[in-house]
Design an enzyme around this catalytic site. Structure first.
Site, PDB file in Angstrom:
ATOM      1  N   ASP A 169     -30.337  28.629  15.251  1.00  0.00           N
ATOM      2  CA  ASP A 169     -31.739  28.466  15.661  1.00  0.00           C
ATOM      3  C   ASP A 169     -32.040  27.056  16.158  1.00  0.00           C
ATOM      4  OD1 ASP A 169     -32.152  31.113  14.710  1.00  0.00           O
ATOM      5  OD2 ASP A 169     -32.286  30.289  12.685  1.00  0.00           O
ATOM      6  N   LYS A 212     -36.603  20.068  20.091  1.00  0.00           N
ATOM      7  CA  LYS A 212     -37.868  20.126  19.337  1.00  0.00           C
ATOM      8  C   LYS A 212     -38.313  18.764  18.817  1.00  0.00           C
ATOM      9  CE  LYS A 212     -38.540  24.763  17.774  1.00  0.00           C
ATOM     10  NZ  LYS A 212     -38.652  25.683  16.659  1.00  0.00           N
ATOM     11  N   THR A 259     -36.183  34.905  14.650  1.00  0.00           N
ATOM     12  CA  THR A 259     -36.383  35.798  15.800  1.00  0.00           C
ATOM     13  C   THR A 259     -35.949  37.220  15.455  1.00  0.00           C
ATOM     14  OG1 THR A 259     -35.758  33.928  17.167  1.00  0.00           O
ATOM     15  CG2 THR A 259     -35.843  36.046  18.270  1.00  0.00           C
ATOM     16  N   THR A 264     -35.417  38.518  12.160  1.00  0.00           N
ATOM     17  CA  THR A 264     -35.980  39.128  10.951  1.00  0.00           C
ATOM     18  C   THR A 264     -37.423  38.695  10.676  1.00  0.00           C
ATOM     19  OG1 THR A 264     -35.164  37.271   9.667  1.00  0.00           O
ATOM     20  CG2 THR A 264     -33.713  39.197   9.809  1.00  0.00           C
ATOM     21  N   VAL A 273     -38.546  18.507  24.528  1.00  0.00           N
ATOM     22  CA  VAL A 273     -39.873  18.133  24.017  1.00  0.00           C
ATOM     23  C   VAL A 273     -40.880  19.278  24.152  1.00  0.00           C
ATOM     24  CG1 VAL A 273     -39.593  15.637  24.301  1.00  0.00           C
ATOM     25  CG2 VAL A 273     -40.369  17.011  26.246  1.00  0.00           C
ATOM     26  N   ALA A 317     -27.851  37.266  16.136  1.00  0.00           N
ATOM     27  CA  ALA A 317     -28.423  36.144  16.890  1.00  0.00           C
ATOM     28  C   ALA A 317     -29.754  36.575  17.497  1.00  0.00           C
ATOM     29  CB  ALA A 317     -27.466  35.745  18.001  1.00  0.00           C
ATOM     30  N   GLY A 318     -30.532  35.606  17.905  1.00  0.00           N
ATOM     31  CA  GLY A 318     -31.790  35.984  18.556  1.00  0.00           C
ATOM     32  C   GLY A 318     -32.297  34.860  19.425  1.00  0.00           C
ATOM     33  N   HIS A 319     -32.740  35.182  20.621  1.00  0.00           N
ATOM     34  CA  HIS A 319     -33.462  34.171  21.381  1.00  0.00           C
ATOM     35  C   HIS A 319     -34.668  34.798  22.051  1.00  0.00           C
ATOM     36  CE1 HIS A 319     -30.116  35.365  24.126  1.00  0.00           C
ATOM     37  NE2 HIS A 319     -31.133  35.552  24.943  1.00  0.00           N
TER      38      HIS A 319
HETATM   39  P1  IMP Z   1     -25.007  37.706   8.919  1.00  0.00           P
HETATM   40  O1  IMP Z   1     -24.570  36.950  10.130  1.00  0.00           O
HETATM   41  O2  IMP Z   1     -26.085  38.720   9.207  1.00  0.00           O
HETATM   42  O3  IMP Z   1     -23.871  38.274   8.137  1.00  0.00           O
HETATM   43  O4  IMP Z   1     -25.719  36.649   7.929  1.00  0.00           O
HETATM   44  C1  IMP Z   1     -24.995  35.601   7.282  1.00  0.00           C
HETATM   45  C2  IMP Z   1     -25.845  34.334   7.216  1.00  0.00           C
HETATM   46  O5  IMP Z   1     -26.004  33.816   8.531  1.00  0.00           O
HETATM   47  C3  IMP Z   1     -27.261  34.545   6.660  1.00  0.00           C
HETATM   48  O6  IMP Z   1     -27.634  33.373   5.962  1.00  0.00           O
HETATM   49  C4  IMP Z   1     -28.102  34.664   7.914  1.00  0.00           C
HETATM   50  O7  IMP Z   1     -29.447  34.305   7.689  1.00  0.00           O
HETATM   51  C5  IMP Z   1     -27.397  33.677   8.818  1.00  0.00           C
HETATM   52  N1  IMP Z   1     -27.558  33.975  10.251  1.00  0.00           N
HETATM   53  C6  IMP Z   1     -26.973  34.960  10.945  1.00  0.00           C
HETATM   54  N2  IMP Z   1     -27.327  34.896  12.244  1.00  0.00           N
HETATM   55  C7  IMP Z   1     -28.147  33.849  12.370  1.00  0.00           C
HETATM   56  C8  IMP Z   1     -28.818  33.255  13.471  1.00  0.00           C
HETATM   57  O8  IMP Z   1     -28.711  33.685  14.631  1.00  0.00           O
HETATM   58  N3  IMP Z   1     -29.588  32.167  13.195  1.00  0.00           N
HETATM   59  C9  IMP Z   1     -29.684  31.648  11.948  1.00  0.00           C
HETATM   60  N4  IMP Z   1     -29.060  32.154  10.890  1.00  0.00           N
HETATM   61  C10 IMP Z   1     -28.294  33.249  11.092  1.00  0.00           C
END
Ligand code: IMP
Length: 428
Positions: free
Chosen positions: A13, A330, A298, A300, A413, A39-41
């Site tokens: 993130d 940021k 993003t 959850t 920024v 992942a998420g964007h």
């Molecule tokens: P998993 O990747 O779903 O197995 O989660 C394992 C750990 O990685 C957990 O603490 C998640 O919150 C964290 N995590 C997984 N993907 C992301 C991401 O894209 N951003 C931030 N944390 C992540």
């Protein structure tokens, strides 16, 4: 021609998506090399906000070919929903490809992610429940199903039958839940395969040719180096290797092709899920950072844990990845703070540590040692260049650069395209 790996340098993130989106304007390919729908964007388009999890963050550029590399684990249902969103946005998909070697996240991976997390109790990792860990387990147990398998009905059925027999034993005998149906999964996922067929390709060959032809490629990391399965805060990590060393394997490109590695840091630090975080703020300062930085997941929507910039883990990660340069994202989130802190070492009992200990109990017991820096208390979001930033922001950023032993190339920024200060030419 250049191949640039872009790597998250904290717990994910950091804002990789924004930098990739900006640099993509000058590149030919953007390739995801690991992770999956965890992942998420966020992408803002036509005044609306969209969240993407699998499609590389270059897809909105008509010049860019986007590739999901062999190192990624792909949830076909989630991916099809993203592709539908893109079509709705009017984005063409003729430049989008998925490696035939990428593994498929199957329904039992989602089920097991949830059941395994529940069974961990207080030791839970806090996974994003997208089946990522169980899918990588199958990849390495050699019971995984790859995109190429999905396209062949008989081969898919045979592999699914073997995998599902084992998974159903776990689901019913260990967790006391109902088994999943082979027929239902086969029908549903073979249907997805038909919809995805046109995108599934020999992407490794495509990328190797692109390198030979002198095209430019961005390798997009997901999560961050502190979530790396080897070097992160194990076992509170993701299931893939997030660091630059894996960019070559996960995209199918020779190591020597990668010309530069850009590390992405936030001007402070955040984490979602469990595990030690030495500079976490539990007081109102953490809440203020969360609100100012909109620090909610993003994927959850979970509130992110927030803390001061940690130069100990930051330098460890910079050395590990061999960053050629870094981006600090940021910065504007810190604009109102009277004082800032940077963690320069950890104290473990009587011992000062300059690298994070591998032993998790030791890491959890580490106390951050801080330097204090005066804030600038001036808006930075309109700054177009380095000289527009206040003197105290210069001092803060230069100190980070010094502690990470890596030149600063970009400072962000604001969330929008163009709200980025370029200090050095990246030559992508
Ligand atoms: P998993 O990747 O779903 O197995 O989660 C394992 C750990 O990685 C957990 O603490 C998640 O919150 C964290 N995590 C997984 N993907 C992301 C991401 O894209 N951003 C931030 N944390 C992540």
């Amino acid at each position: 021609m250049s191949v640039t790996a872009i790597v998250g340098a904290q717990w994910g993130d950091e804002g990789k998506g924004k930098i990739i989106d900006e640099l993509a304007a000058r590149t030919d390919f953007v390739v995801r090399y690991q992770g999956g729908g965890n992942a998420g964007h966020r992408v803002v388009h036509g005044g609306r906000e969209f969240a993407f999890h699998l499609v590389p963050a270059g897809i909105l550029h008509p010049n860019v070919t986007c590739v999901i590399g062999n190192g990624v684990v792909v949830d076909p249902r989630g991916l099809l929903a993203e592709l539908a969103m893109l079509r709705e946005m009017g984005v063409g998909l003729d430049r989008f490809f998925i490696s035939e070697r990428a593994h498929v996240v199957m329904p039992y991976h989602f089920v097991l992610d949830r059941l395994e997390e529940e069974s961990r109790g207080v030791e839970k990792i806090g996974t994003v429940m997208r089946g990522i860990g169980p899918a990588y387990v199958d990849k390495y147990a050699r019971t995984g199903i790859r995109m190429a398998d999905l396209l062949d009905a008989d081969q898919f059925r045979a592999k699914l039958a073997t995998a599902l027999a084992q998974k159903n034993r776990m689901i019913t005998q260990i967790y006391g839940q109902s088994p999943l149906s082979l027929e239902e999964i086969h029908t549903e996922y073979f249907g997805y395969a038909q919809q995805l067929r046109r995108f599934i390709a020999d992407t490794e060959g495509m990328l190797q040719k692109a390198v030979a032809d002198g095209r430019s490629i961005l390798l997009e990391g997901a999560q961050g180096a502190l979530l790396d399965v080897d070097f992160g805060t194990y076992p509170f990590v993701t299931a893939s290797s997030t660091v630059a060393g894996n960019a070559s394997t996960g995209a199918g490109l020779p190591l020597r092709g990668i010309r530069q590695v850009l590390g992405i840091y936030k001007a402070y630090i955040t984490r979602v899920g469990s595990g030690p975080m030495p500079t976490e703020l539990f007081n109102g300062e953490g809440d203020a950072l969360r609100e100012a930085g909109h620090e909610y997941g993003t994927t959850t929507g979970r509130p992110r844990r927030c803390g001061w910039f940690d130069a100990v883990s930051g330098r460890f990660v910079a050395r590990l990845n061999g960053f050629d340069s870094i981006a600090v994202m940021k910065l504007d989130v810190l604009d109102t703070l009277p004082t800032l802190k940077i963690c320069t070492s950890y104290r473990l009992g009587e011992t000062a540590l300059s690298v994070p200990p591998a032993n998790l109990n030791d890491l959890a017991a580490c106390e951050p040692v801080y330097e204090e820096w005066p804030g600038w208390q001036t808006p930075t979001s309109g700054a177009a260049g380095w000289d527009d930033l206040p003197e105290n922001a210069h001092r803060y950023l230069r100190r980070i650069e010094e502690l990470l032993e890596t030149p600063l190339a970009l400072v962000s920024v604001g969330p929008g395209r163009g709200e980025t200060i370029h200090l050095r030419e990246l030559n992508v």
